[in-house]
Design a protein around this motif. Structure first.
Motif: not given
Length: 112
Positions: A67-77
């Motif tokens: 859960x704490x990684x989700x928004x970082x993944x969104x930003x990378x995409x």
């Protein structure tokens, strides 16, 4: 756990995959899909007749992440797939209740 789902242009997949790998994301599911949003397809000429193609080819990426990684993944995409043109895609995040690795029976984040 979160499921990050992205609908992208097919030609953006390589750049997104490289960016995600550099971010430490090693697993994803890719599905070839078709659909439309605001661009509503396009018109082509086939054997002299104008034909409207309502659906455009897209790629759906799904990435299961803590859960704490989700928004970082969104930003990378988003950073890797953005061209500034209509049809770049969409990304959304959904909660995941439980995960289980079939082979070992591991549950939760250990199963990812």
């Amino acid at each position: 756990m979160k499921l990050v789902t992205a609908i992208l242009q097919p030609d953006a997949v390589d750049q997104v995959q490289i960016a995600l790998h550099q971010h430490g994301i090693n697993g994803m599911t890719l599905t070839e899909v078709s659909g439309y949003a605001r661009q509503r397809g396009h018109t082509e000429v086939y054997r002299g007749d104008a034909v409207t193609i309502d659906f455009t080819d897209k790629v759906k990426l799904e990435i299961l992440t803590p859960g704490d990684e989700a928004w970082a993944v969104v930003t990378v995409i988003c950073d890797a797939a953005r061209t500034g043109s209509v049809g770049d895609g969409k990304v959304w995040v959904s909660p995941v209740e439980e995960t289980v690795r079939i082979r070992t029976g591991e549950r939760g984040e250990a199963a990812v």
